[in-house]
Design a protein around this motif. Structure first.
Motif, mmCIF file in Angstrom:
data_model
loop_
_atom_site.group_PDB
_atom_site.id
_atom_site.type_symbol
_atom_site.label_atom_id
_atom_site.label_comp_id
_atom_site.label_asym_id
_atom_site.label_seq_id
_atom_site.Cartn_x
_atom_site.Cartn_y
_atom_site.Cartn_z
ATOM 1 N N PRO A 101 0.811 -1.232 0.000
ATOM 2 C CA PRO A 101 0.000 0.000 0.000
ATOM 3 C C PRO A 101 0.841 1.278 0.000
ATOM 4 O O PRO A 101 0.384 2.323 -0.475
ATOM 5 C CB PRO A 101 -0.823 -0.111 1.295
ATOM 6 N N ARG A 102 2.065 1.202 0.538
ATOM 7 C CA ARG A 102 2.912 2.388 0.575
ATOM 8 C C ARG A 102 4.162 2.175 -0.262
ATOM 9 O O ARG A 102 4.757 1.090 -0.218
ATOM 10 C CB ARG A 102 3.302 2.722 2.008
ATOM 11 N N PRO A 103 4.601 3.144 -1.022
ATOM 12 C CA PRO A 103 5.823 2.996 -1.836
ATOM 13 C C PRO A 103 7.061 2.990 -0.955
ATOM 14 O O PRO A 103 7.022 3.300 0.230
ATOM 15 C CB PRO A 103 5.784 4.220 -2.739
ATOM 16 N N VAL A 104 8.176 2.651 -1.578
ATOM 17 C CA VAL A 104 9.456 2.686 -0.864
ATOM 18 C C VAL A 104 9.747 4.123 -0.464
ATOM 19 O O VAL A 104 9.687 5.031 -1.306
ATOM 20 C CB VAL A 104 10.589 2.149 -1.757
ATOM 21 N N PRO A 105 10.040 4.377 0.819
ATOM 22 C CA PRO A 105 10.277 5.764 1.247
ATOM 23 C C PRO A 105 11.506 6.372 0.591
ATOM 24 O O PRO A 105 12.449 5.680 0.197
ATOM 25 C CB PRO A 105 10.458 5.647 2.768
ATOM 26 N N ALA A 106 11.494 7.701 0.500
ATOM 27 C CA ALA A 106 12.591 8.408 -0.155
ATOM 28 C C ALA A 106 13.908 8.190 0.577
ATOM 29 O O ALA A 106 14.973 8.112 -0.047
ATOM 30 C CB ALA A 106 12.263 9.904 -0.228
ATOM 31 N N GLY A 107 13.857 8.085 1.906
ATOM 32 C CA GLY A 107 15.080 7.863 2.665
ATOM 33 C C GLY A 107 15.744 6.550 2.318
ATOM 34 O O GLY A 107 16.986 6.439 2.331
ATOM 35 N N ALA A 108 14.944 5.532 2.006
ATOM 36 C CA ALA A 108 15.505 4.235 1.617
ATOM 37 C C ALA A 108 16.235 4.339 0.289
ATOM 38 O O ALA A 108 17.292 3.725 0.093
ATOM 39 C CB ALA A 108 14.402 3.190 1.538
ATOM 40 N N TRP A 109 15.678 5.158 -0.632
ATOM 41 C CA TRP A 109 16.363 5.346 -1.918
ATOM 42 C C TRP A 109 17.683 6.076 -1.724
ATOM 43 O O TRP A 109 18.680 5.775 -2.404
ATOM 44 C CB TRP A 109 15.458 6.123 -2.877
ATOM 45 N N ALA B 24 21.330 -4.898 3.973
ATOM 46 C CA ALA B 24 20.325 -5.789 4.532
ATOM 47 C C ALA B 24 19.724 -5.237 5.812
ATOM 48 O O ALA B 24 18.565 -5.515 6.141
ATOM 49 C CB ALA B 24 20.949 -7.167 4.794
ATOM 50 N N LEU B 25 20.481 -4.434 6.554
ATOM 51 C CA LEU B 25 20.007 -3.910 7.829
ATOM 52 C C LEU B 25 19.102 -2.685 7.670
ATOM 53 O O LEU B 25 18.222 -2.466 8.513
ATOM 54 C CB LEU B 25 21.201 -3.540 8.712
ATOM 55 N N VAL B 26 19.302 -1.884 6.619
ATOM 56 C CA VAL B 26 18.567 -0.618 6.544
ATOM 57 C C VAL B 26 17.642 -0.506 5.332
ATOM 58 O O VAL B 26 16.774 0.381 5.314
ATOM 59 C CB VAL B 26 19.544 0.583 6.542
ATOM 60 N N LEU B 27 17.790 -1.374 4.334
ATOM 61 C CA LEU B 27 16.979 -1.251 3.128
ATOM 62 C C LEU B 27 15.791 -2.202 3.176
ATOM 63 O O LEU B 27 15.865 -3.285 3.770
ATOM 64 C CB LEU B 27 17.818 -1.570 1.884
ATOM 65 N N PRO B 28 14.676 -1.837 2.525
ATOM 66 C CA PRO B 28 13.576 -2.787 2.381
ATOM 67 C C PRO B 28 14.002 -3.952 1.480
ATOM 68 O O PRO B 28 14.917 -3.799 0.653
ATOM 69 C CB PRO B 28 12.468 -1.946 1.739
ATOM 70 N N PRO B 29 13.362 -5.120 1.605
ATOM 71 C CA PRO B 29 13.826 -6.315 0.873
ATOM 72 C C PRO B 29 14.002 -6.112 -0.628
ATOM 73 O O PRO B 29 14.957 -6.623 -1.218
ATOM 74 C CB PRO B 29 12.742 -7.351 1.186
ATOM 75 N N VAL B 30 13.099 -5.383 -1.280
ATOM 76 C CA VAL B 30 13.223 -5.229 -2.729
ATOM 77 C C VAL B 30 14.502 -4.478 -3.093
ATOM 78 O O VAL B 30 15.174 -4.809 -4.099
ATOM 79 C CB VAL B 30 11.979 -4.516 -3.309
ATOM 80 N N LEU B 31 14.889 -3.493 -2.278
ATOM 81 C CA LEU B 31 16.138 -2.784 -2.553
ATOM 82 C C LEU B 31 17.350 -3.600 -2.112
ATOM 83 O O LEU B 31 18.451 -3.410 -2.646
ATOM 84 C CB LEU B 31 16.139 -1.424 -1.850
ATOM 85 N N VAL B 32 17.175 -4.496 -1.143
ATOM 86 C CA VAL B 32 18.263 -5.415 -0.771
ATOM 87 C C VAL B 32 18.642 -6.263 -1.975
ATOM 88 O O VAL B 32 19.828 -6.428 -2.308
ATOM 89 C CB VAL B 32 17.849 -6.301 0.418
#
Length: 452
Positions: free
Chosen positions: A49-57, A101-109
């Protein structure tokens, strides 16, 4: 993965199909598992429901840039290793992988792992014949699974949320960090050890898991990744300096690899001829300073080794050499030096011995080699090599009229050929006196009698 061909097509560049069948199944299963897990992760992210946050990018971009910069800094280091025939054994990309792996969501991992190893292959691996395409694909797949395992632990323990929110809790976060690092290490180690055991029949589980120093270095990489993760989450500007630390660690690893590599024989792990001669010269100088000092040089030659190669194939012959090398090392005393002199010949240095002890050690070596058994590999007659024999020549200083390492080697070599002339599978001394009798062999070696 490229176009697949069977070996019968004449294309030997695609080495995947040359793997033993169990190893081939394992490699393909890991590749397939990584693809399926990555696909599920991508679908889950797309339907969230929510996109990947900008901070993760932002964190993703910083980690990717740091990893790329590190890979470019390490290219020269890896080139030096390849020029010396010993590429670095440890891939230090785990620093950036665990941090992601510690700070990114799985898709960005997943994207982070694929980007790192695609970059690594494009700028390094595609020019390196020691890394065929299937190995690069397997490494990428393996690291996707390892990173996602660490990511799952970070998410389950709440570690990722607290890192991103800047609200750490000491004990819970310590448990999360240790758990994530352990998950990454476990998946990586199990997958690598399995393919090694399925590919190399003469490797033990201990060999496949790696030495204590290898695992300590891996733990060090993961620890550095633990420090990079909060730096990226709280202030990305603190992450790039870790590139210099990683490059320095990479160079240190290479130096420690090249130092023993310069002294050892790559096929057997014994001392090479140059290092053996250096130690022999050193021990001879020490013996001259000792009033009661003695020294023995042994030349050991595998009997009928050409027949082993012709009957069972050269890969089996190499395994026989390695097993014999292990038997020789297991039969000598602490402080003795065993080296591969060339081909199927070995040189052994026994400092501080007299005649009886030197001949007893030589006899013990001869008997231990009889216990060697090696299953024949593909391309041979399907049997096994059991109970190979060796002939041994012994030169004792100061009993022989030689006073240099080369002179002692020549005297031991002459005694070796006398043992060959008299029927092989025996020990002869360079002074021409009779060898040990069968009764003395039993008494000196603690076995039931001579082999063969």
């Amino acid at each position: 993965m490229g176009r697949l061909r069977s070996p019968s097509s004449g294309d030997r560049c695609w080495a995947l199909w040359s793997l033993p069948r169990p190893a081939l199944v394992h490699v393909l299963a890991v590749d397939l598992a990584a693809v399926l897990v990555a696909a599920v992760t991508a679908v889950t992210a797309a339907t969230a429901p929510r996109p990947v946050p900008a901070g993760a990018w932002t964190a993703f971009a910083v980690l990717a840039a740091c990893a790329a910069l590190y890979l470019h800094c390490s290219r020269l280091v890896e080139r030096v290793g390849r020029d010396h025939g010993h590429p670095p054994h440890v891939d230090l990309c785990s620093i950036w992988l665990l941090a992601g792996a510690l700070v990114l969501p799985p898709v960005l991992v997943v994207a982070h792992v694929v980007l790192i190893y695609l970059h690594r292959w494009w700028f390094v691996g595609r020019w390196d014949a020691s890394r065929p395409p299937h190995r690069s694909v397997f490494t990428t797949s393996m690291m996707v699974l390892a990173a996602l395992a660490a990511s799952a632990v970070a998410n389950a323990t709440g570690l990722r949320g607290r890192l991103l929110a800047g609200r750490p809790h000491d004990l819970p976060d310590l448990a999360g960090l240790v758990g994530a690092g352990a998950a990454h290490w476990l998946v990586n180690t199990v997958l690598v050890a399995t393919v090694i055991l399925l590919t190399a029949r003469d490797r033990s589980v201990r060999d496949a898991v790696g030495s204590a120093s290898d695992n300590l270095l891996e733990a060090g990489q993961l620890a550095l990744g633990v420090f990079v993760a909060p730096a990226v989450a709280w202030s990305p500007a603190f992450a790039p300096p870790m590139v210099a630390a990683a490059a320095a660690l990479h160079r240190t690893v290479l130096i420690h690899q090249l130092e023993p590599a310069a002294r050892t024989d790559t096929k057997t792990g014994l001392l090479n001829a140059g290092e053996w001669r250096r130690r022999a010269a050193l021990e001879l100088r020490r013996a001259r300073r000792r009033p009661t000092g003695g020294l023995a040089v042994l030349m050991v030659d595998v009997d009928h080794f050409k027949k082993i190669n012709d009957t069972h194939g050269h890969p089996t012959g190499d395994r026989v050499l390695r097993r014999i090398a292990g038997a020789l090392e297991g039969a000598v005393r602490r402080g003795d030096a065993v080296g591969r002199y060339g081909g199927e010949e070995f040189a052994v240095l026994l400092p501080g011995v007299r005649r009886a002890e030197a001949l007893a050690v030589a006899e013990r070596m001869r008997v231990e080699v009889h216990r060697v058994r090696v299953d024949a590999g593909d391309g041979g007659d399907g049997g096994a090599v059991a109970g190979p024999t060796v002939s041994i020549g012994v030169a004792l200083w100061p009993e022989v009229d030689e006073d240099t390492p080369d002179g002692l080697l020549a005297a031991a070599d002459a005694a070796l050929y006398e043992a060959k002339r008299r029927g092989r599978d025996q020990v002869r001394a360079a002074d021409g006196r009779a060898p040990l009798t069968p009764a003395a062999r039993v008494e000196g070696s603690g076995v039931d009698g001579p082999g063969a």
